[in-house]
Design a protein around this motif. Structure first.
Motif, PDB file in Angstrom:
ATOM      1  N   ASP A  16      44.394 108.206 126.200  1.00  0.00           N
ATOM      2  CA  ASP A  16      44.716 108.019 127.610  1.00  0.00           C
ATOM      3  C   ASP A  16      43.432 108.095 128.433  1.00  0.00           C
ATOM      4  OD1 ASP A  16      47.482 107.717 127.287  1.00  0.00           O
ATOM      5  OD2 ASP A  16      47.778 109.888 127.208  1.00  0.00           O
ATOM      6  N   PHE A  17      43.231 107.095 129.258  1.00  0.00           N
ATOM      7  CA  PHE A  17      42.046 107.023 130.117  1.00  0.00           C
ATOM      8  C   PHE A  17      42.456 107.412 131.531  1.00  0.00           C
ATOM      9  CE2 PHE A  17      39.371 104.531 133.059  1.00  0.00           C
ATOM     10  CZ  PHE A  17      38.118 104.982 132.690  1.00  0.00           C
ATOM     11  N   VAL A  18      41.869 108.476 132.051  1.00  0.00           N
ATOM     12  CA  VAL A  18      42.117 108.908 133.427  1.00  0.00           C
ATOM     13  C   VAL A  18      40.771 109.294 134.033  1.00  0.00           C
ATOM     14  CG1 VAL A  18      43.309 110.498 134.963  1.00  0.00           C
ATOM     15  CG2 VAL A  18      44.411 109.775 132.830  1.00  0.00           C
ATOM     16  N   ARG A  19      40.340 108.555 135.049  1.00  0.00           N
ATOM     17  CA  ARG A  19      39.064 108.845 135.703  1.00  0.00           C
ATOM     18  C   ARG A  19      39.249 108.689 137.216  1.00  0.00           C
ATOM     19  NH1 ARG A  19      38.587 109.895 131.115  1.00  0.00           N
ATOM     20  NH2 ARG A  19      36.899 109.402 129.639  1.00  0.00           N
ATOM     21  N   GLU A  20      38.834 109.714 137.964  1.00  0.00           N
ATOM     22  CA  GLU A  20      38.943 109.619 139.415  1.00  0.00           C
ATOM     23  C   GLU A  20      37.713 108.917 139.987  1.00  0.00           C
ATOM     24  OE1 GLU A  20      37.233 111.328 141.958  1.00  0.00           O
ATOM     25  OE2 GLU A  20      35.779 112.249 140.604  1.00  0.00           O
ATOM     26  N   TYR A  41      42.684 101.933 147.681  1.00  0.00           N
ATOM     27  CA  TYR A  41      41.832 101.468 146.580  1.00  0.00           C
ATOM     28  C   TYR A  41      42.482 100.269 145.891  1.00  0.00           C
ATOM     29  CZ  TYR A  41      39.756 106.115 147.161  1.00  0.00           C
ATOM     30  OH  TYR A  41      39.160 107.245 147.665  1.00  0.00           O
ATOM     31  N   THR A  42      41.641  99.264 145.567  1.00  0.00           N
ATOM     32  CA  THR A  42      42.161  98.053 144.937  1.00  0.00           C
ATOM     33  C   THR A  42      41.195  97.550 143.873  1.00  0.00           C
ATOM     34  OG1 THR A  42      43.160  97.417 147.050  1.00  0.00           O
ATOM     35  CG2 THR A  42      43.087  95.739 145.326  1.00  0.00           C
ATOM     36  N   LEU A  43      41.735  97.202 142.693  1.00  0.00           N
ATOM     37  CA  LEU A  43      40.934  96.508 141.684  1.00  0.00           C
ATOM     38  C   LEU A  43      40.771  95.069 142.118  1.00  0.00           C
ATOM     39  CD1 LEU A  43      42.416  97.767 138.278  1.00  0.00           C
ATOM     40  CD2 LEU A  43      40.072  98.067 139.063  1.00  0.00           C
ATOM     41  N   VAL A  44      39.533  94.637 142.307  1.00  0.00           N
ATOM     42  CA  VAL A  44      39.309  93.276 142.779  1.00  0.00           C
ATOM     43  C   VAL A  44      38.602  92.410 141.754  1.00  0.00           C
ATOM     44  CG1 VAL A  44      39.331  93.918 145.214  1.00  0.00           C
ATOM     45  CG2 VAL A  44      37.176  93.995 143.926  1.00  0.00           C
ATOM     46  N   SER A  45      38.375  92.930 140.540  1.00  0.00           N
ATOM     47  CA  SER A  45      37.765  92.108 139.494  1.00  0.00           C
ATOM     48  C   SER A  45      38.678  90.935 139.172  1.00  0.00           C
ATOM     49  CB  SER A  45      37.536  92.949 138.233  1.00  0.00           C
ATOM     50  OG  SER A  45      36.629  93.990 138.480  1.00  0.00           O
ATOM     51  N   GLN A  46      38.085  89.802 138.829  1.00  0.00           N
ATOM     52  CA  GLN A  46      38.883  88.623 138.504  1.00  0.00           C
ATOM     53  C   GLN A  46      39.688  88.816 137.234  1.00  0.00           C
ATOM     54  OE1 GLN A  46      36.322  85.189 138.417  1.00  0.00           O
ATOM     55  NE2 GLN A  46      36.161  85.083 140.641  1.00  0.00           N
ATOM     56  N   THR A  47      39.081  89.503 136.257  1.00  0.00           N
ATOM     57  CA  THR A  47      39.774  89.703 134.974  1.00  0.00           C
ATOM     58  C   THR A  47      39.669  91.161 134.538  1.00  0.00           C
ATOM     59  OG1 THR A  47      37.768  89.023 133.796  1.00  0.00           O
ATOM     60  CG2 THR A  47      39.459  87.329 134.183  1.00  0.00           C
ATOM     61  N   PRO A  48      40.329  92.083 135.235  1.00  0.00           N
ATOM     62  CA  PRO A  48      40.316  93.469 134.775  1.00  0.00           C
ATOM     63  C   PRO A  48      41.116  93.589 133.486  1.00  0.00           C
ATOM     64  CG  PRO A  48      41.880  93.219 136.564  1.00  0.00           C
ATOM     65  CD  PRO A  48      41.146  91.913 136.439  1.00  0.00           C
ATOM     66  N   ASN A  53      44.822 100.418 135.254  1.00  0.00           N
ATOM     67  CA  ASN A  53      45.491 100.467 136.551  1.00  0.00           C
ATOM     68  C   ASN A  53      44.710 101.391 137.479  1.00  0.00           C
ATOM     69  OD1 ASN A  53      48.208  99.136 135.639  1.00  0.00           O
ATOM     70  ND2 ASN A  53      47.847 100.776 134.165  1.00  0.00           N
ATOM     71  N   ILE A  54      45.063 101.333 138.774  1.00  0.00           N
ATOM     72  CA  ILE A  54      44.424 102.207 139.746  1.00  0.00           C
ATOM     73  C   ILE A  54      45.467 102.729 140.723  1.00  0.00           C
ATOM     74  CG2 ILE A  54      43.834 100.368 141.382  1.00  0.00           C
ATOM     75  CD1 ILE A  54      41.151 101.916 141.845  1.00  0.00           C
ATOM     76  N   GLY A  55      45.359 104.002 141.072  1.00  0.00           N
ATOM     77  CA  GLY A  55      46.231 104.570 142.095  1.00  0.00           C
ATOM     78  C   GLY A  55      45.811 104.067 143.459  1.00  0.00           C
ATOM     79  N   THR A  60      42.502 106.777 141.427  1.00  0.00           N
ATOM     80  CA  THR A  60      42.377 107.193 140.035  1.00  0.00           C
ATOM     81  C   THR A  60      42.613 106.005 139.104  1.00  0.00           C
ATOM     82  OG1 THR A  60      43.122 109.433 140.550  1.00  0.00           O
ATOM     83  CG2 THR A  60      43.264 108.729 138.250  1.00  0.00           C
ATOM     84  N   LEU A  61      41.660 105.751 138.216  1.00  0.00           N
ATOM     85  CA  LEU A  61      41.825 104.742 137.180  1.00  0.00           C
ATOM     86  C   LEU A  61      42.582 105.370 136.020  1.00  0.00           C
ATOM     87  CD1 LEU A  61      38.229 103.220 137.170  1.00  0.00           C
ATOM     88  CD2 LEU A  61      40.315 102.020 137.867  1.00  0.00           C
TER      89      LEU A  61
END
Length: 208
Positions: A16-20, A41-48, A53-55, A60-61
Motif C-alpha cells: 500500500d502506497f500512502v504519501r502526504e 489537490y488534483t492529479l494533472v499528469s496526462q497519464t498517471p 489516487n489523490i485525496g 494524500t497520494l
C-alpha cells in the motif's frame, strides 16, 4: 509548492502506497475571508498510473502499486482568496521497487503421463510451474525418486527408463528455485505400465 520536483520515499511492489503532499505547500491566509476556499489537490499528469489516487482535500497520494516502475506525476494545488483563484503545480517523483516472487507449481501432486517399461520416458516440467517475475531463471531438483528417474536441473526435464520392477505408481518430490533463492516443491506421480512384448519360446530348440 515549496519544491519542484519533490522526491517521495519509494514503495515496494504490491504494498500500500500512502504519501502526504500537504507538507510541501506554503499557504498562509491573512485575515478572515468568507470567500476563502480550502486547498484542493488534483492529479494533472496526462497519464498517471491507473492505481494512483489523490485525496482532493488532503493531498494524500494513495494506492497499491502492482509493478516496478519509476513514477513522475504532476499535482496542482489551488484555492480561492477574496474572489481570486490561485494555483501552483509541481512534480512528485518516487519509484516502485521490484519484489522477487517465488515460483509455484501449477498443482500438487503433479499427475504426469504414464511410462512404459523398457521405453525411454521424458517429461518437460517447464510448463508445470509459473513465476510472476518474467525473465527469472530457474533450477529444478528431484528427491525421494525411484532410481530410474532423474531431472536435468537446467532444462527441468524428467527422464529415465523404468523396468518391470517399477510397475505401478511411482512418486518423487520435484523442486524449482529462482535465482533469488525462492523455491517451491511438489510431488509428481507417474504410473508405470508393462509394455507389450512379443511372445518368446521357453527353450530353443524345442525338443518334442
Amino acid at each position: 509548492w515549496t519544491q519542484n520536483p519533490v522526491t517521495l520515499n519509494d514503495v515496494k511492489e504490491d504494498e500500500d502506497f500512502v504519501r502526504e503532499t500537504a507538507s510541501f505547500t506554503n499557504y498562509a491566509q491573512t485575515g478572515p475571508d468568507p470567500d476563502a476556499s480550502p486547498l484542493e489537490y488534483t492529479l494533472v499528469s496526462q497519464t498517471p498510473p491507473p492505481w494512483l489516487n489523490i485525496g482532493k482535500t488532503t493531498g494524500t497520494l494513495f494506492g497499491k502499486a502492482p509493478d516496478a516502475t519509476k513514477v513522475e506525476v504532476s499535482i496542482t494545488v489551488k484555492t480561492r482568496i477574496r474572489g481570486q483563484e490561485y494555483s501552483d503545480t509541481t512534480v512528485f517523483k518516487f519509484e516502485v521497487l521490484h519484489v522477487n516472487h517465488a515460483p509455484a507449481w501449477n498443482s500438487d501432486p503433479l499427475l504426469l503421463p504414464q511410462a512404459d517399461t523398457g521405453k525411454p520416458y521424458t517429461q518437460d516440467l517447464k510448463q508445470s510451474f509459473t513465476d510472476e517475475d518474467v525473465g527469472d531463471t530457474h533450477t529444478c531438483s528431484i528427491s525421494s525418486n525411484p532410481s530410474w528417474l532423474s531431472i536435468d536441473p537446467v532444462t527441468c526435464k524428467l527422464s529415465g527408463t523404468p523396468g518391470k520392477t517399477n510397475i505401478g505408481e511411482n512418486t518423487a518430490v520435484v523442486g524449482v528455485k529462482d535465482q533469488g533463492g525462492l523455491s517451491d516443491s511438489a510431488v509428481v506421480k507417474i504410473n508405470v505400465v508393462k509394455s507389450n512384448e512379443p511372445p518368446t519360446w521357453n527353450t530353443h530348440p524345442v525338443l518334442l
